[in-house]
Design an enzyme around this catalytic site. Structure first.
Site, PDB file in Angstrom:
ATOM      1  N   CYS A  24      18.246  -2.067   4.115  1.00  0.00           N
ATOM      2  CA  CYS A  24      18.149  -0.648   3.723  1.00  0.00           C
ATOM      3  C   CYS A  24      19.243  -0.227   2.743  1.00  0.00           C
ATOM      4  CB  CYS A  24      18.193   0.229   4.959  1.00  0.00           C
ATOM      5  SG  CYS A  24      16.862  -0.134   6.088  1.00  0.00           S
ATOM      6  N   HIS A  74      20.212   7.418   2.911  1.00  0.00           N
ATOM      7  CA  HIS A  74      19.096   6.573   3.336  1.00  0.00           C
ATOM      8  C   HIS A  74      18.297   7.327   4.393  1.00  0.00           C
ATOM      9  CE1 HIS A  74      16.690   3.396   4.820  1.00  0.00           C
ATOM     10  NE2 HIS A  74      17.376   3.231   5.936  1.00  0.00           N
ATOM     11  N   ASN A  98      10.971   5.460   7.267  1.00  0.00           N
ATOM     12  CA  ASN A  98      12.054   4.644   6.709  1.00  0.00           C
ATOM     13  C   ASN A  98      11.446   3.556   5.813  1.00  0.00           C
ATOM     14  OD1 ASN A  98      14.120   2.810   6.260  1.00  0.00           O
ATOM     15  ND2 ASN A  98      14.822   2.757   8.382  1.00  0.00           N
TER      16      ASN A  98
HETATM   17  O1  UT7 Z   1      17.320   1.730   8.387  1.00  0.00           O
HETATM   18  C1  UT7 Z   1      18.301   0.941   8.979  1.00  0.00           C
HETATM   19  C2  UT7 Z   1      19.099   1.683   9.925  1.00  0.00           C
HETATM   20  N1  UT7 Z   1      18.277   2.140  11.009  1.00  0.00           N
HETATM   21  C3  UT7 Z   1      18.687   3.110  11.736  1.00  0.00           C
HETATM   22  O2  UT7 Z   1      19.725   3.639  11.445  1.00  0.00           O
HETATM   23  C4  UT7 Z   1      17.871   3.494  12.929  1.00  0.00           C
HETATM   24  C5  UT7 Z   1      18.794   3.878  14.019  1.00  0.00           C
HETATM   25  N2  UT7 Z   1      18.178   4.184  15.318  1.00  0.00           N
HETATM   26  C6  UT7 Z   1      17.361   5.235  15.542  1.00  0.00           C
HETATM   27  O3  UT7 Z   1      16.925   5.910  14.637  1.00  0.00           O
HETATM   28  C7  UT7 Z   1      17.090   5.593  16.980  1.00  0.00           C
HETATM   29  O4  UT7 Z   1      17.951   4.864  17.805  1.00  0.00           O
HETATM   30  C8  UT7 Z   1      15.618   5.356  17.435  1.00  0.00           C
HETATM   31  C9  UT7 Z   1      14.714   6.387  16.818  1.00  0.00           C
HETATM   32  C10 UT7 Z   1      15.195   3.959  17.057  1.00  0.00           C
HETATM   33  C11 UT7 Z   1      15.502   5.518  18.942  1.00  0.00           C
HETATM   34  O5  UT7 Z   1      16.007   6.771  19.367  1.00  0.00           O
HETATM   35  P1  UT7 Z   1      17.066   6.846  20.575  1.00  0.00           P
HETATM   36  O6  UT7 Z   1      17.329   8.273  20.817  1.00  0.00           O
HETATM   37  O7  UT7 Z   1      18.238   5.984  20.198  1.00  0.00           O
HETATM   38  O8  UT7 Z   1      16.236   6.279  21.778  1.00  0.00           O
HETATM   39  P2  UT7 Z   1      16.524   4.995  22.697  1.00  0.00           P
HETATM   40  O9  UT7 Z   1      16.393   3.747  21.901  1.00  0.00           O
HETATM   41  O10 UT7 Z   1      17.812   5.209  23.440  1.00  0.00           O
HETATM   42  O11 UT7 Z   1      15.338   5.100  23.702  1.00  0.00           O
HETATM   43  C12 UT7 Z   1      15.171   6.236  24.556  1.00  0.00           C
HETATM   44  C13 UT7 Z   1      13.830   6.101  25.291  1.00  0.00           C
HETATM   45  C14 UT7 Z   1      13.607   4.711  25.894  1.00  0.00           C
HETATM   46  O12 UT7 Z   1      12.955   4.864  27.140  1.00  0.00           O
HETATM   47  P3  UT7 Z   1      13.779   4.773  28.516  1.00  0.00           P
HETATM   48  O13 UT7 Z   1      14.407   3.409  28.523  1.00  0.00           O
HETATM   49  O14 UT7 Z   1      14.786   5.867  28.453  1.00  0.00           O
HETATM   50  O15 UT7 Z   1      12.718   4.963  29.546  1.00  0.00           O
HETATM   51  C15 UT7 Z   1      12.643   4.062  24.927  1.00  0.00           C
HETATM   52  O16 UT7 Z   1      11.848   3.073  25.542  1.00  0.00           O
HETATM   53  O17 UT7 Z   1      12.754   6.300  24.383  1.00  0.00           O
HETATM   54  C16 UT7 Z   1      11.811   5.240  24.514  1.00  0.00           C
HETATM   55  N3  UT7 Z   1      11.124   5.053  23.252  1.00  0.00           N
HETATM   56  C17 UT7 Z   1       9.962   5.687  22.950  1.00  0.00           C
HETATM   57  N4  UT7 Z   1       9.225   6.561  23.628  1.00  0.00           N
HETATM   58  C18 UT7 Z   1       8.101   7.020  23.048  1.00  0.00           C
HETATM   59  C19 UT7 Z   1      11.484   4.267  22.196  1.00  0.00           C
HETATM   60  N5  UT7 Z   1      10.557   4.373  21.216  1.00  0.00           N
HETATM   61  C20 UT7 Z   1       9.615   5.245  21.658  1.00  0.00           C
HETATM   62  C21 UT7 Z   1       8.446   5.752  21.101  1.00  0.00           C
HETATM   63  N6  UT7 Z   1       7.727   6.640  21.824  1.00  0.00           N
HETATM   64  N7  UT7 Z   1       8.009   5.412  19.869  1.00  0.00           N
END
Ligand code: UT7
Length: 329
Positions: free
Chosen positions: A115, A254, A284
């Site tokens: 990215c 980004h 993204n």
């Molecule tokens: O481009 C390169 C750089 N990339 C980035 O900078 C991306 C960085 N990361 C992010 O944008 C975020 O971390 C995400 C959007 C990927 C995830 O958001 P988060 O607030 O960090 O969520 P998390 O990974 O801590 O997950 C929270 C919950 C989990 O469920 P449990 O374990 O709490 O039951 C996930 O399984 O959200 C769940 N989850 C979803 N739920 C519904 C993860 N993806 C989804 C989804 N729909 N699509």
């Protein structure tokens, strides 16, 4: 007279297939509400089966060339940044894109900086031009990220989109039309935060079941490191160049997650008018995200020659970088 590198034109290409969050509700345990709330994304666009990264890139590059007023013969070098090349290893997407544009007998190569690709491209183009090696360079961020997504993994597949952004980097004698400064960096000890495995240790020669090559991400860890690194990186480049937030016309980060963009924008005290956001439309698009966002403000009539832009990016590698540049058109 000193010659500076200058961003002469910007263009992008967005594939036609629009995918809404609700489309994922049919194949995954996810919801439009979760995706909007956690990422800001509402739609993204996917390339068709017969479109590859070099096709998307060629469409954007052709327009960038037209807007620069240059002909294909004027281009001395083509560099493409992509994490989703047409072919694995060779030929490069830059060679394929050059052929599609009719650019022959000129150097062309790809870079891998995920990215952060567009910032790395700017750094290379600036160095090549200011060393006197080349006059006009075509740089392209082109991504068919959908080709490396695991559509069974809700934590990654809803985040990304396809697209391309291209720019012509030429020369200027005016500093207030130039690329002022570019900073790039990396830390490979975090290699497993974001990766597209080619082979896993368990894979054996001639093993029938090959390891999946899909993109994987430690989302939450990446998120935290992204906010911290981007904020400090941007502060550093502004301090080094004695530039303050109020001096910047457009902060173009980004486009990975609206929460990252807002957190960094707030810490750096940018107003909402200064911060360019397109993640809600395109998701993204990795190396294409910054030039696509820049093209949006150009096509909306907001970006004018002489405007000062601050770019920042963070991605797999891990890689990151920032750039301070005037729009040289
Ligand atoms: O481009 C390169 C750089 N990339 C980035 O900078 C991306 C960085 N990361 C992010 O944008 C975020 O971390 C995400 C959007 C990927 C995830 O958001 P988060 O607030 O960090 O969520 P998390 O990974 O801590 O997950 C929270 C919950 C989990 O469920 P449990 O374990 O709490 O039951 C996930 O399984 O959200 C769940 N989850 C979803 N739920 C519904 C993860 N993806 C989804 C989804 N729909 N699509």
């Amino acid at each position: 007279m000193k010659k500076y590198a200058s961003l002469k034109s910007i263009a992008s290409y967005v594939p036609s297939r629009c995918v809404k969050n609700s489309d994922f509700e049919e194949i995954l345990d996810t919801s439009d509400e979760w995706i909007r709330k956690r990422t800001g994304i509402q739609t993204r666009y996917f390339a068709s089966d017969d479109e590859n990264s070099s096709d998307l890139g060629a469409r954007a590059a052709k327009l960038a060339l037209e807007r620069s007023g240059l002909d294909v013969q004027d281009i001395d070098l083509v560099i493409v940044a992509t994490l989703s090349p047409d072919y694995l290893g060779m030929p490069s997407s830059a060679c394929l894109l050059s052929a599609k544009l009719g650019i022959r007998n000129k150097p062309a190569f790809d870079i891998s900086a995920a990215c952060s690709g567009f910032i790395y491209l700017l750094s290379l183009a600036k160095s090549f031009i200011e060393s006197g090696a080349y006059e006009n360079i075509l740089i392209v961020g082109a991504e068919k990220v959908s080709s490396v997504l695991d559509f069974k993994d809700r934590s990654t597949c809803v985040l990304f989109g396809d697209g391309a952004g291209a720019a012509v980097i030429g020369t200027t004698s005016e500093k207030n039309k130039s690329i002022l400064d570019v900073h790039i960096s990396s830390d490979g000890t975090y290699y497993d935060y974001l990766l597209t495995p080619r082979s896993l240790k368990e894979s054996k020669f001639l093993q029938e079941k090959f390891a999946p090559q899909y993109l994987q991400m430690k989302g939450n860890e990446t998120f935290k490191l992204a906010v911290k690194t981007l904020t400090s990186d941007v502060k550093e480049i502004m301090k080094k160049n004695n530039i303050f937030s109020k001096d910047i016309d457009f902060f173009i980060p980004h486009q990975a997650n609206l929460r990252i963009i807002s957190a960094v924008g707030e810490q750096l005290k940018f107003s909402s008018e200064q911060v360019v956001v397109t993640v809600e439309k395109y998701g993204n698009t990795s190396a294409a995200s910054i030039p696509m966002a820049m093209n949006d403000i150009y096509e909306n009539g907001r970006l004018n020659g002489g405007d000062l832009m601050l770019l920042d990016a963070f991605g797999g590698g891990l890689t990151w970088g920032s750039a301070l540049l005037y729009f040289g058109a």
